[in-house]
Design a protein around this motif. Structure first.
Motif, PDB file in Angstrom:
ATOM      1  N   MET A   1       1.460  44.848 -18.008  1.00 22.68           N
ATOM      2  CA  MET A   1       2.678  44.164 -18.367  1.00 22.68           C
ATOM      3  C   MET A   1       2.480  43.522 -19.737  1.00 22.68           C
ATOM      4  N   ILE A   2       3.384  43.787 -20.632  1.00 19.21           N
ATOM      5  CA  ILE A   2       3.326  43.205 -21.959  1.00 19.21           C
ATOM      6  C   ILE A   2       4.347  42.079 -22.033  1.00 19.21           C
ATOM      7  N   VAL A   3       3.864  40.909 -22.374  1.00 17.20           N
ATOM      8  CA  VAL A   3       4.728  39.734 -22.483  1.00 17.20           C
ATOM      9  C   VAL A   3       4.669  39.259 -23.921  1.00 17.20           C
ATOM     10  N   THR A   4       5.826  39.023 -24.481  1.00 16.32           N
ATOM     11  CA  THR A   4       5.846  38.545 -25.854  1.00 16.32           C
ATOM     12  C   THR A   4       5.479  37.076 -25.895  1.00 16.32           C
ATOM     13  N   ALA A   5       4.914  36.678 -26.998  1.00 14.18           N
ATOM     14  CA  ALA A   5       4.526  35.280 -27.174  1.00 14.18           C
ATOM     15  C   ALA A   5       5.759  34.379 -27.191  1.00 14.18           C
ATOM     16  N   SER A   6       6.877  34.904 -27.653  1.00  9.75           N
ATOM     17  CA  SER A   6       8.090  34.079 -27.708  1.00  9.75           C
ATOM     18  C   SER A   6       8.570  33.702 -26.305  1.00  9.75           C
ATOM     19  N   ALA A   7       8.421  34.590 -25.330  1.00  7.24           N
ATOM     20  CA  ALA A   7       8.809  34.258 -23.962  1.00  7.24           C
ATOM     21  C   ALA A   7       7.912  33.164 -23.404  1.00  7.24           C
ATOM     22  N   VAL A   8       6.632  33.229 -23.705  1.00  5.12           N
ATOM     23  CA  VAL A   8       5.692  32.220 -23.236  1.00  5.12           C
ATOM     24  C   VAL A   8       5.989  30.882 -23.903  1.00  5.12           C
ATOM     25  N   VAL A   9       6.269  30.903 -25.198  1.00  4.87           N
ATOM     26  CA  VAL A   9       6.575  29.663 -25.918  1.00  4.87           C
ATOM     27  C   VAL A   9       7.882  29.061 -25.400  1.00  4.87           C
ATOM     28  N   LEU A  10       8.872  29.885 -25.168  1.00  3.50           N
ATOM     29  CA  LEU A  10      10.153  29.396 -24.668  1.00  3.50           C
ATOM     30  C   LEU A  10       9.989  28.748 -23.296  1.00  3.50           C
ATOM     31  N   LEU A  11       9.279  29.387 -22.389  1.00  3.76           N
ATOM     32  CA  LEU A  11       9.058  28.799 -21.073  1.00  3.76           C
ATOM     33  C   LEU A  11       8.211  27.533 -21.166  1.00  3.76           C
ATOM     34  N   GLY A  12       7.237  27.520 -22.056  1.00  4.92           N
ATOM     35  CA  GLY A  12       6.408  26.329 -22.245  1.00  4.92           C
ATOM     36  C   GLY A  12       7.220  25.149 -22.732  1.00  4.92           C
ATOM     37  N   LEU A  13       8.123  25.384 -23.664  1.00  3.14           N
ATOM     38  CA  LEU A  13       8.984  24.311 -24.153  1.00  3.14           C
ATOM     39  C   LEU A  13       9.932  23.817 -23.068  1.00  3.14           C
ATOM     40  N   LEU A  14      10.423  24.724 -22.252  1.00  3.37           N
ATOM     41  CA  LEU A  14      11.309  24.329 -21.169  1.00  3.37           C
ATOM     42  C   LEU A  14      10.571  23.466 -20.149  1.00  3.37           C
ATOM     43  N   ILE A  15       9.353  23.842 -19.807  1.00  3.42           N
ATOM     44  CA  ILE A  15       8.556  23.045 -18.877  1.00  3.42           C
ATOM     45  C   ILE A  15       8.239  21.679 -19.482  1.00  3.42           C
ATOM     46  N   TRP A  16       7.863  21.654 -20.759  1.00  7.92           N
ATOM     47  CA  TRP A  16       7.571  20.382 -21.423  1.00  7.92           C
ATOM     48  C   TRP A  16       8.792  19.466 -21.368  1.00  7.92           C
ATOM     49  N   PHE A  17       9.978  20.021 -21.616  1.00 11.73           N
ATOM     50  CA  PHE A  17      11.204  19.235 -21.591  1.00 11.73           C
ATOM     51  C   PHE A  17      11.458  18.676 -20.196  1.00 11.73           C
ATOM     52  N   LEU A  18      11.277  19.497 -19.176  1.00 10.26           N
ATOM     53  CA  LEU A  18      11.512  19.037 -17.808  1.00 10.26           C
ATOM     54  C   LEU A  18      10.529  17.949 -17.401  1.00 10.26           C
ATOM     55  N   VAL A  19       9.287  18.066 -17.828  1.00 12.92           N
ATOM     56  CA  VAL A  19       8.311  17.025 -17.532  1.00 12.92           C
ATOM     57  C   VAL A  19       8.643  15.770 -18.320  1.00 12.92           C
ATOM     58  N   ARG A  20       9.092  15.939 -19.540  1.00 12.71           N
ATOM     59  CA  ARG A  20       9.418  14.804 -20.404  1.00 12.71           C
ATOM     60  C   ARG A  20      10.541  13.950 -19.825  1.00 12.71           C
ATOM     61  N   ILE A  21      11.558  14.590 -19.275  1.00 11.86           N
ATOM     62  CA  ILE A  21      12.674  13.830 -18.712  1.00 11.86           C
ATOM     63  C   ILE A  21      12.441  13.505 -17.241  1.00 11.86           C
ATOM     64  N   ARG A  22      11.274  13.843 -16.718  1.00 13.57           N
ATOM     65  CA  ARG A  22      10.873  13.549 -15.328  1.00 13.57           C
ATOM     66  C   ARG A  22      11.852  14.129 -14.324  1.00 13.57           C
ATOM     67  N   TYR A  23      12.175  15.385 -14.531  1.00 15.14           N
ATOM     68  CA  TYR A  23      13.106  16.091 -13.663  1.00 15.14           C
ATOM     69  C   TYR A  23      12.464  17.414 -13.282  1.00 15.14           C
ATOM     70  N   LEU A  24      11.456  17.351 -12.465  1.00 18.16           N
ATOM     71  CA  LEU A  24      10.727  18.554 -12.080  1.00 18.16           C
ATOM     72  C   LEU A  24      10.861  18.717 -10.572  1.00 18.16           C
ATOM     73  N   ARG A  25      11.679  19.659 -10.154  1.00 19.42           N
ATOM     74  CA  ARG A  25      11.920  19.911  -8.733  1.00 19.42           C
ATOM     75  C   ARG A  25      11.395  21.298  -8.374  1.00 19.42           C
TER      76      ARG A  25
END
Length: 64
Positions: A1-25
């Protein structure tokens, strides 16, 4: 499976945002798991593994 770095970066930023606003369900935890799975499929996996090994070794040598 080939995954682009942009998909990983996008998901990483989304997770960081969710942790930042303390909304992780349950769907967010599944998103985090997907991020980890995709990260393991990239060329960054050996670097992440070595960093985690180094941090755990460092923490294991600390004495309080």
């Amino acid at each position: 499976m080939i995954v682009t770095a942009s998909a990983v970066v996008l998901l990483g930023l989304l997770i960081w945002f969710l942790v930042r606003i303390r909304y992780l369900r349950l769907p967010d935890v599944l998103l985090s798991g997907t991020f980890g799975f995709l990260l393991a499929a990239t060329g960054a996996a050996p670097l992440v593994q070595s960093v985690l090994t180094g941090v755990s070794t460092f923490l294991g040598q600390l004495h309080f």
